[in-house]
Structures are given as C-alpha cells and as structure tokens.
Motif scaffolding. Structure first.
Motif, PDB file in Angstrom:
ATOM      1  N   ALA A  53       7.028   3.320   1.307  1.00 44.89           N
ATOM      2  CA  ALA A  53       6.748   1.632   1.494  1.00 44.89           C
ATOM      3  C   ALA A  53       6.012   1.098   2.496  1.00 44.89           C
ATOM      4  CB  ALA A  53       8.167   1.122   1.439  1.00 44.89           C
ATOM      5  N   ILE A  54       6.016   1.687   3.639  1.00 43.42           N
ATOM      6  CA  ILE A  54       5.094   1.340   4.765  1.00 43.42           C
ATOM      7  C   ILE A  54       3.718   1.646   4.350  1.00 43.42           C
ATOM      8  CG2 ILE A  54       4.286   2.053   7.197  1.00 43.42           C
ATOM      9  CD1 ILE A  54       7.376   2.318   7.720  1.00 43.42           C
ATOM     10  N   MET A  55       3.386   3.070   3.730  1.00 36.67           N
ATOM     11  CA  MET A  55       2.167   3.520   3.366  1.00 36.67           C
ATOM     12  C   MET A  55       1.468   2.422   2.371  1.00 36.67           C
ATOM     13  SD  MET A  55       2.080   7.486   3.630  1.00 36.67           S
ATOM     14  CE  MET A  55       3.437   7.840   2.671  1.00 36.67           C
ATOM     15  N   ALA A  56       2.442   2.090   1.269  1.00 32.71           N
ATOM     16  CA  ALA A  56       2.112   1.235   0.319  1.00 32.71           C
ATOM     17  C   ALA A  56       1.807  -0.269   0.640  1.00 32.71           C
ATOM     18  CB  ALA A  56       3.077   1.154  -0.920  1.00 32.71           C
ATOM     19  N   GLN A  57       2.335  -0.619   1.777  1.00 35.94           N
ATOM     20  CA  GLN A  57       2.228  -2.104   2.258  1.00 35.94           C
ATOM     21  C   GLN A  57       0.669  -1.848   2.998  1.00 35.94           C
ATOM     22  OE1 GLN A  57       5.722  -2.696   4.788  1.00 35.94           O
ATOM     23  NE2 GLN A  57       6.710  -3.162   3.122  1.00 35.94           N
ATOM     24  N   ASN A  58       0.132  -0.663   3.520  1.00 35.10           N
ATOM     25  CA  ASN A  58      -1.230  -0.806   4.059  1.00 35.10           C
ATOM     26  C   ASN A  58      -1.839   0.143   3.237  1.00 35.10           C
ATOM     27  OD1 ASN A  58      -0.304  -1.895   6.781  1.00 35.10           O
ATOM     28  ND2 ASN A  58       1.442  -0.522   6.400  1.00 35.10           N
ATOM     29  N   PRO A  59      -2.492  -0.404   2.227  1.00 40.24           N
ATOM     30  CA  PRO A  59      -3.367   0.462   1.438  1.00 40.24           C
ATOM     31  C   PRO A  59      -4.729   0.663   1.675  1.00 40.24           C
ATOM     32  CG  PRO A  59      -3.040  -1.783   0.224  1.00 40.24           C
ATOM     33  CD  PRO A  59      -2.234  -1.620   1.520  1.00 40.24           C
ATOM     34  N   GLU A  60      -5.105  -0.107   2.743  1.00 41.06           N
ATOM     35  CA  GLU A  60      -6.493  -0.039   3.435  1.00 41.06           C
ATOM     36  C   GLU A  60      -6.572   1.392   4.313  1.00 41.06           C
ATOM     37  OE1 GLU A  60      -4.058  -2.615   6.345  1.00 41.06           O
ATOM     38  OE2 GLU A  60      -4.134  -2.277   4.248  1.00 41.06           O
ATOM     39  N   TYR A  61      -5.281   1.909   4.527  1.00 40.98           N
ATOM     40  CA  TYR A  61      -5.264   3.059   5.488  1.00 40.98           C
ATOM     41  C   TYR A  61      -5.166   4.348   4.092  1.00 40.98           C
ATOM     42  CZ  TYR A  61      -4.560  -0.082   9.150  1.00 40.98           C
ATOM     43  OH  TYR A  61      -4.571  -1.009  10.166  1.00 40.98           O
ATOM     44  N   ASP A  62      -5.710   5.416   4.801  1.00 41.69           N
ATOM     45  CA  ASP A  62      -5.906   6.513   3.864  1.00 41.69           C
ATOM     46  C   ASP A  62      -4.746   7.773   4.613  1.00 41.69           C
ATOM     47  OD1 ASP A  62      -6.302   8.422   1.962  1.00 41.69           O
ATOM     48  OD2 ASP A  62      -8.189   9.266   3.324  1.00 41.69           O
ATOM     49  N   TYR A  63      -3.406   7.519   4.055  1.00 39.54           N
ATOM     50  CA  TYR A  63      -2.588   8.398   4.808  1.00 39.54           C
ATOM     51  C   TYR A  63      -2.817   9.954   4.100  1.00 39.54           C
ATOM     52  CZ  TYR A  63       0.035   4.626   6.950  1.00 39.54           C
ATOM     53  OH  TYR A  63       0.275   3.575   7.984  1.00 39.54           O
ATOM     54  N   TRP A  71       3.544  12.456   7.534  1.00 40.78           N
ATOM     55  CA  TRP A  71       2.334  11.833   7.054  1.00 40.78           C
ATOM     56  C   TRP A  71       1.737  11.372   8.420  1.00 40.78           C
ATOM     57  CZ3 TRP A  71       7.053  11.654   5.095  1.00 40.78           C
ATOM     58  CH2 TRP A  71       6.971  11.995   3.743  1.00 40.78           C
ATOM     59  N   TYR A  72       0.150  10.917   7.976  1.00 44.47           N
ATOM     60  CA  TYR A  72      -0.556  10.538   9.086  1.00 44.47           C
ATOM     61  C   TYR A  72      -1.923  10.014   8.723  1.00 44.47           C
ATOM     62  CZ  TYR A  72      -3.050  14.893   8.700  1.00 44.47           C
ATOM     63  OH  TYR A  72      -3.805  16.130   8.206  1.00 44.47           O
ATOM     64  N   ARG A  73      -2.508   9.150   9.630  1.00 39.99           N
ATOM     65  CA  ARG A  73      -3.610   8.457   9.443  1.00 39.99           C
ATOM     66  C   ARG A  73      -4.579   8.405  10.495  1.00 39.99           C
ATOM     67  NH1 ARG A  73      -5.037   3.026  10.802  1.00 39.99           N
ATOM     68  NH2 ARG A  73      -3.225   2.029  11.690  1.00 39.99           N
ATOM     69  N   TYR A  74      -5.924   8.483  10.413  1.00 40.30           N
ATOM     70  CA  TYR A  74      -6.732   8.306  11.533  1.00 40.30           C
ATOM     71  C   TYR A  74      -7.237   7.027  12.006  1.00 40.30           C
ATOM     72  CZ  TYR A  74      -7.242  13.339  11.265  1.00 40.30           C
ATOM     73  OH  TYR A  74      -7.243  14.645  11.110  1.00 40.30           O
ATOM     74  N   HIS A  75      -7.151   6.774  13.169  1.00 38.49           N
ATOM     75  CA  HIS A  75      -7.652   5.305  13.684  1.00 38.49           C
ATOM     76  C   HIS A  75      -9.167   5.821  13.995  1.00 38.49           C
ATOM     77  CE1 HIS A  75      -4.162   2.948  14.055  1.00 38.49           C
ATOM     78  NE2 HIS A  75      -3.655   4.364  14.296  1.00 38.49           N
ATOM     79  N   THR A  76      -9.288   6.875  14.811  1.00 41.38           N
ATOM     80  CA  THR A  76     -10.575   7.560  15.232  1.00 41.38           C
ATOM     81  C   THR A  76     -10.473   9.080  14.834  1.00 41.38           C
ATOM     82  OG1 THR A  76     -10.500   6.043  17.141  1.00 41.38           O
ATOM     83  CG2 THR A  76     -12.102   7.945  17.285  1.00 41.38           C
TER      84      THR A  76
END
Length: 180
Positions: A53-63, A71-76
């Motif tokens: 649900a957290i990942m779905a609420q933030n579709p702009e991030y590529d988890y 799961w993880y996503r990059y900022h840098t």
C-alpha cells in the motif's frame, strides 16, 4: 551372620530399580509449531499488504523487490562506480528509522555517523543485506518487514515486537579491507 549378609546384599540388589521415565500427560504432536507457522504467515501477509500500500501510494518512486524479502528505492543512485562492500570492508553511513506510518523512531541526527565492518559486527539482518547493495554516496529507502528488521524481540528499546520499518540510509564511504 553369613545368611544375614547375603540377605542384605540381595535386598539392596533387587531394590535398586531404575526409575521409569514419566510420560507426558498430553501429546501435542507439533501443533504448537503448526500454529506458530500459521501466525507467522498471517503476520507476513499483513505486513506485505501494508508495504505494498505504501508503494502504491507513491507511484512516482520505482521500488525494487530484493531477493532477500524487502523492498527499496533510490534517492541517489550511482551508475558508474561498481564498488560494493565485501566481507571485512568498513562502511561509514547515516540512517534514520521510521515505522510504516512514517513516525520517526530514531532520527539520523540522534543516531549520528555509523561505522560497520561488513559481516563482522552485529546489525539487524535487513540493514546488513541492504548495505551490501549500496555504493558510496548512494541514498536508499528500505521497506523492511519485521522479520528482516528486529523481529519478535524488537530492539528492547523503542522498536517493539514484530514492527516493520522504513529505513533511509546514506552510504558515505566504503573502505576496503586490506589483505596483509
């Protein structure tokens, strides 16, 4: 006198009986383990649903789903450098810890600069596995289910039983182990 001695020896010999083992009053036949496994499956499913649900609420991030169950996503993200940590390498990093609702448990400022020697010091499983994926100067947010965080025992301070975590990590530097 001879008969009395023989009689005493015979009585002592036959009265020394090995005690029989007590039988359990009830046999559970593994039901505790089955119930525990079922509880863990339900817990994992609830945590996974909340993380998804957290990942779905933030579709702009590529988890990215790791092979280790988080799961993880990059900022840098560093594309060029191929240096990642190996056994005995020293990692300097900063991080903060939040629950899945975004409440800060430990701030980066509070935790300060961290130094960790890869696979030679204690650190919770998910963070150790996450650091292995990172390159110097990268910043990554990890979503750890509780079994990859502090699990059933928590950290015996602010993180309770079975708490999944959001951990944002900046890897400042890797100093490779020198073979002398």
């Amino acid at each position: 006198m001879k008969y009395i001695t023989l009689l005493i020896i015979a009585v002592l010999f036959f009265s020394c009986k090995t005690p029989e083992a007590r039988q359990p009053e009830s046999v559970q036949s593994g039901s505790f383990y089955k119930e525990s496994a079922e509880r863990n499956k339900k817990l994992n499913a609830r945590e996974r649903t909340k993380i998804e649900a957290i990942m779905a609420q933030n579709p702009e991030y590529d988890y990215v789903a790791s092979n280790s169950g988080f799961w993880y996503r990059y900022h840098t993200k560093v594309e060029i450098d191929t240096l990642t940590a190996g056994f005995g390498d020293v990692m300097d990093f900063n991080y903060d810890v939040k629950d899945l609702d975004g409440n800060t448990i430990y701030s980066e400022k509070e935790l300060g600069d961290q130094t960790y020697i890869m696979d030679q010091q204690e650190i919770f499983t998910g963070l150790r596995e996450g650091l292995k994926l990172m390159k110097p100067t990268e910043t990554v947010t990890f979503l750890f289910p509780s079994q990859k965080a502090y699990g059933y025992y928590g950290d015996k301070n602010r993180i309770g039983t079975n708490i999944p975590l959001i951990v944002k990590v900046t890897l400042n530097k890797i100093t490779q182990k020198t073979n002398n």
